[in-house]
Each structure stands twice: as structure tokens, then as C-alpha cells.
Design an enzyme around this catalytic site. Structure first.
Site, PDB file in Angstrom:
ATOM      1  N   ASN A  99       0.792  -1.096   0.005  1.00  0.00           N
ATOM      2  CA  ASN A  99      -0.032   0.213   0.112  1.00  0.00           C
ATOM      3  C   ASN A  99       0.857   1.134   0.131  1.00  0.00           C
ATOM      4  O   ASN A  99       1.598   2.015   1.067  1.00  0.00           O
ATOM      5  CB  ASN A  99      -1.155  -0.157   1.219  1.00  0.00           C
ATOM      6  CG  ASN A  99      -2.351   1.189   1.752  1.00  0.00           C
ATOM      7  OD1 ASN A  99      -1.647   2.191   0.495  1.00  0.00           O
ATOM      8  ND2 ASN A  99      -2.417   1.464   2.262  1.00  0.00           N
ATOM      9  N   PRO A 100       0.824   1.938  -1.185  1.00  0.00           N
ATOM     10  CA  PRO A 100       2.014   3.210  -1.347  1.00  0.00           C
ATOM     11  C   PRO A 100       1.302   4.597  -0.012  1.00  0.00           C
ATOM     12  O   PRO A 100       2.241   4.720  -0.266  1.00  0.00           O
ATOM     13  CB  PRO A 100       1.755   3.665  -2.406  1.00  0.00           C
ATOM     14  CG  PRO A 100       0.673   2.816  -3.327  1.00  0.00           C
ATOM     15  CD  PRO A 100      -0.295   1.637  -2.308  1.00  0.00           C
ATOM     16  N   GLY A 142       0.553   5.111   6.558  1.00  0.00           N
ATOM     17  CA  GLY A 142       1.871   5.561   7.313  1.00  0.00           C
ATOM     18  C   GLY A 142       2.772   6.386   6.902  1.00  0.00           C
ATOM     19  O   GLY A 142       1.682   6.879   6.100  1.00  0.00           O
ATOM     20  N   ASN A 168      -5.531  -6.410   6.897  1.00  0.00           N
ATOM     21  CA  ASN A 168      -6.665  -6.932   7.135  1.00  0.00           C
ATOM     22  C   ASN A 168      -6.675  -7.637   5.320  1.00  0.00           C
ATOM     23  O   ASN A 168      -7.904  -8.802   5.073  1.00  0.00           O
ATOM     24  CB  ASN A 168      -7.709  -6.111   8.194  1.00  0.00           C
ATOM     25  CG  ASN A 168      -8.905  -6.701   7.508  1.00  0.00           C
ATOM     26  OD1 ASN A 168      -9.507  -6.315   6.907  1.00  0.00           O
ATOM     27  ND2 ASN A 168      -9.996  -6.525   8.942  1.00  0.00           N
ATOM     28  N   GLU A 169      -6.773  -6.953   4.576  1.00  0.00           N
ATOM     29  CA  GLU A 169      -8.020  -7.194   3.686  1.00  0.00           C
ATOM     30  C   GLU A 169      -6.549  -8.008   2.523  1.00  0.00           C
ATOM     31  O   GLU A 169      -7.898  -9.227   1.931  1.00  0.00           O
ATOM     32  CB  GLU A 169      -6.899  -7.010   2.106  1.00  0.00           C
ATOM     33  CG  GLU A 169      -7.836  -4.691   2.652  1.00  0.00           C
ATOM     34  CD  GLU A 169      -8.240  -4.049   1.273  1.00  0.00           C
ATOM     35  OE1 GLU A 169      -7.597  -3.987   0.359  1.00  0.00           O
ATOM     36  OE2 GLU A 169      -8.388  -2.805   1.960  1.00  0.00           O
ATOM     37  N   ASP A 214      -4.929 -19.992  19.813  1.00  0.00           N
ATOM     38  CA  ASP A 214      -5.748 -21.093  20.895  1.00  0.00           C
ATOM     39  C   ASP A 214      -6.623 -21.132  20.275  1.00  0.00           C
ATOM     40  O   ASP A 214      -8.013 -22.314  21.468  1.00  0.00           O
ATOM     41  CB  ASP A 214      -5.418 -20.386  22.133  1.00  0.00           C
ATOM     42  CG  ASP A 214      -5.820 -19.626  22.164  1.00  0.00           C
ATOM     43  OD1 ASP A 214      -6.836 -18.579  21.426  1.00  0.00           O
ATOM     44  OD2 ASP A 214      -5.636 -18.628  23.822  1.00  0.00           O
ATOM     45  N   GLU A 267      -9.985   0.099  10.803  1.00  0.00           N
ATOM     46  CA  GLU A 267     -10.954   0.502   9.666  1.00  0.00           C
ATOM     47  C   GLU A 267     -12.605   0.018  10.161  1.00  0.00           C
ATOM     48  O   GLU A 267     -13.297  -0.602  10.797  1.00  0.00           O
ATOM     49  CB  GLU A 267     -10.306  -0.428   8.645  1.00  0.00           C
ATOM     50  CG  GLU A 267      -9.529  -0.775   8.034  1.00  0.00           C
ATOM     51  CD  GLU A 267      -8.450   0.388   7.562  1.00  0.00           C
ATOM     52  OE1 GLU A 267      -9.669   1.721   7.498  1.00  0.00           O
ATOM     53  OE2 GLU A 267      -7.264   1.041   8.105  1.00  0.00           O
TER      54      GLU A 267
END
Length: 312
Positions: A6-7, A10, A67-68, A212, A269
């Protein structure tokens, strides 16, 4: 290797690190296909469409990008080994797996680390890697402007949170788990598979395991006065959830029924508005490369369990 990044994550730091990361992988013998995400669900779609063609899928971005990718994994049969190079603002999932924050070190770990089969959570028909939540402060991550995150880091979340303190709303809920049924008004709920949420190590004094088959759940009931608020804050700070305003438990499946629509967040998100949710833990669902000490703990537990069986 399929390398997804993802460019915009952050501080857009991968722009200056991409060449170094690719060189590390090439030196280890990988043939690499590079894919830069352009918008929401790009990472999920590329994993679903082409993921089974590869031996490894590595992603670089924030927890939302991870997540994606994880969501894509849940929709393919042959699951390649996964790698994660954190490039977001907080990166709770990486912290819990002891994946380095320095991108080059995280890339080196992918060439040298051990595979850990991590649990993944299902939230109705969606998935999450480390947390889903509602209420006080949980909306902050996705409401915080990306420019603030890039410029201010973690401080951006707290600045945004302060703006919403007066807006905390209690939701009347029925929480069902392991034969238990709790009904009350709640202002916060966190269901996690992680020792860290928004940089806060909520369960650092507990023996949390990410394989677990169980979630750690923490709910805070409606606060009526300053004394109850202080008791709840003390519980969060001390990590002793013994206040009568708190509900803490572990479970592999949780169902929540609400009187009204509740805004949820998944891995920081937007998770949408829901009146009824079912969360299920998918044990060992994500084969991910991480620090050898994490997989060593798994081996130790397996050996100990084998000893116990033999003794019986």
C-alpha cells in the site's frame, strides 16, 4: 512471491524502501510479482484472483492492508505462506507477532523466520486479524485523517479521540458466549486475538495465545458517575479487569444482539452498522512468518501437552 504493498500506508515510507526490500527477496531466490494497491479491497481481490498461483504472499501496509490480505486468504483453498512488512502508524498485529517495525528487518525476517499458524476472526461475513470493536474511541482509527497519521503518528489517534469524548453513547446489548448470557448497557467492546489494540497492550499480564482458537473479549458497561469512570480507567491502566463496570472473558464464538444499530471497527477500519453480530474464531487459519520465538512457544506448548497425554 506475490508482493502487495500500500503506497499510502503510514508516512508513505515504503517509497524509499521498496528497492531494498525487493533486493532482500531476490538475494534469497524469490521470483517476485509486485502489486501496488490503488484503493479499498484491491489487496483482497488480487489474493482471491491470483493467490493460489504463488508459494508466498507478502504484504506491506498498515493493519487495514493486512486485514484485506487475510480476508483474501479466507476465500482461497490453497493458502500460500504469508509475510507482513508493517508500514502503518500503529501496527498492532505485527507487534503481537514480534515482527520488526523497521521495514528492512521485517523483510529479512520473511527470508529467515518460522511459520506460525495464526487464528483469524470472522465478523458476520467479514474477517479480522486482531480486533473488532465498538464504542468509545474504537471509531478513532478510521476517522483520523491519513495526513494526521502520517505527520503525528500515534498522537493523531488521541487528538481525534479527545474530540469525541462527549459523544460516547451506551448501547443496550445481549452478549451470548459459552452458555452465558449477559444483558446490560455498554459503552465499549473489544474482541481481539492480540495482546495489543491501538498500541495499548491490554492483556500484557495475561498468557494470550494467537493460535488457541479463542478470542479475548473486554466490555465496559455504561458509566454513571466520575467514581465509576475512575474505576474503569484504573482497571485499564493496571490491566486488572475486576471492576464491576467491566466484563472480560475468553471464547471461540460470541453473539451480540443490540437494541439499535452499532458502529463497529475491524482492525482499525470501518466495520459498518450492525444490530446483530456473530464472531467466530478460525483456528490456525493464517500461516504467517514471524519471529522464531513465537513459533518456539507453540512447539513448547505442543510438547508439554504431549507429555500430559503420555502421563495420563
Amino acid at each position: 512471491m506475490l508482493f502487495i504493498y500500500n503506497p499510502m500506508a503510514g508516512k508513505e515510507q515504503i517509497k524509499n524502501k521498496l528497492s531494498d526490500i525487493v533486493q532482500i527477496f531476490c538475494k534469497s531466490g524469490f521470483e517476485i510479482t509486485i502489486f501496488a494497491t490503488q484503493g479499498p479491497e484491491d489487496a483482497t481481490n488480487i489474493v482471491q484472483e491470483r493467490g493460489e498461483e504463488y508459494d508466498y504472499i507478502v504484504c506491506s501496509g498498515g493493519d487495514g492492508t493486512m486485514n484485506e490480505v487475510a480476508t483474501g486468504y479466507m476465500n482461497i483453498t490453497k493458502k500460500p505462506i504469508c509475510g507482513y512488512i508493517p508500514a502503518g502508524t500503529v501496527n498492532d498485529f505485527a507487534s503481537s507477532l514480534k515482527i520488526p517495525k523497521i521495514m528492512k528487518k521485517a523483510a529479512q525476517l520473511i527470508t529467515q523466520g518460522s511459520v506460525f499458524r495464526c487464528d483469524l476472526g470472522q465478523f458476520n461475513d467479514r474477517y479480522f486479524t486482531y480486533v473488532c470493536g465498538f464504542g468509545a474511541f474504537t471509531e478513532v482509527s478510521y476517522q483520523t485523517p491519513q495526513e494526521w497519521k502520517n505527520a503525528l503518528g500515534k498522537a493523531a489517534y488521541f487528538i481525534e479521540a479527545l474530540k469525541h469524548i462527549a459523544e460516547i453513547k451506551a448501547h443496550h446489548m445481549k452478549i451470548i458466549y459459552d452458555g452465558n448470557e449477559i444483558e446490560d448497557n455498554f459503552i465499549l467492546g473489544l474482541v481481539s486475538n492480540s495482546v495489543s489494540v491501538a498500541g495499548y497492550k491490554a492483556y500484557s499480564k495475561m498468557n494470550i495465545m494467537m493460535d488457541d482458537g479463542k478470542f479475548e473479549a473486554l466490555f465496559i458497561k455504561e458509566i454513571h458517575n466520575p467514581l465509576e469512570l475512575q474505576a474503569a480507567l484504573n482497571g485499564l491502566m493496571s490491566k486488572k479487569f475486576d471492576s464491576d463496570r467491566m466484563l472480560q472473558f475468553s471464547s471461540s464464538e460470541i453473539k451480540i444482539i443490540c437494541d439499535d444499530e452499532v458502529q463497529w471497527t475491524l482492525d482499525g477500519e470501518d466495520g459498518g452498522l450492525c444490530k446483530e453480530v456473530t464472531m467466530k474464531n478460525h483456528q490456525y487459519a493464517l500461516p504467517i512468518l514471524c519471529d522464531k520465538s513465537v513459533s518456539a512457544q507453540v512447539s513448547h506448548r505442543a510438547a508439554k501437552k504431549a507429555e500430559e497425554v503420555e502421563e495420563k
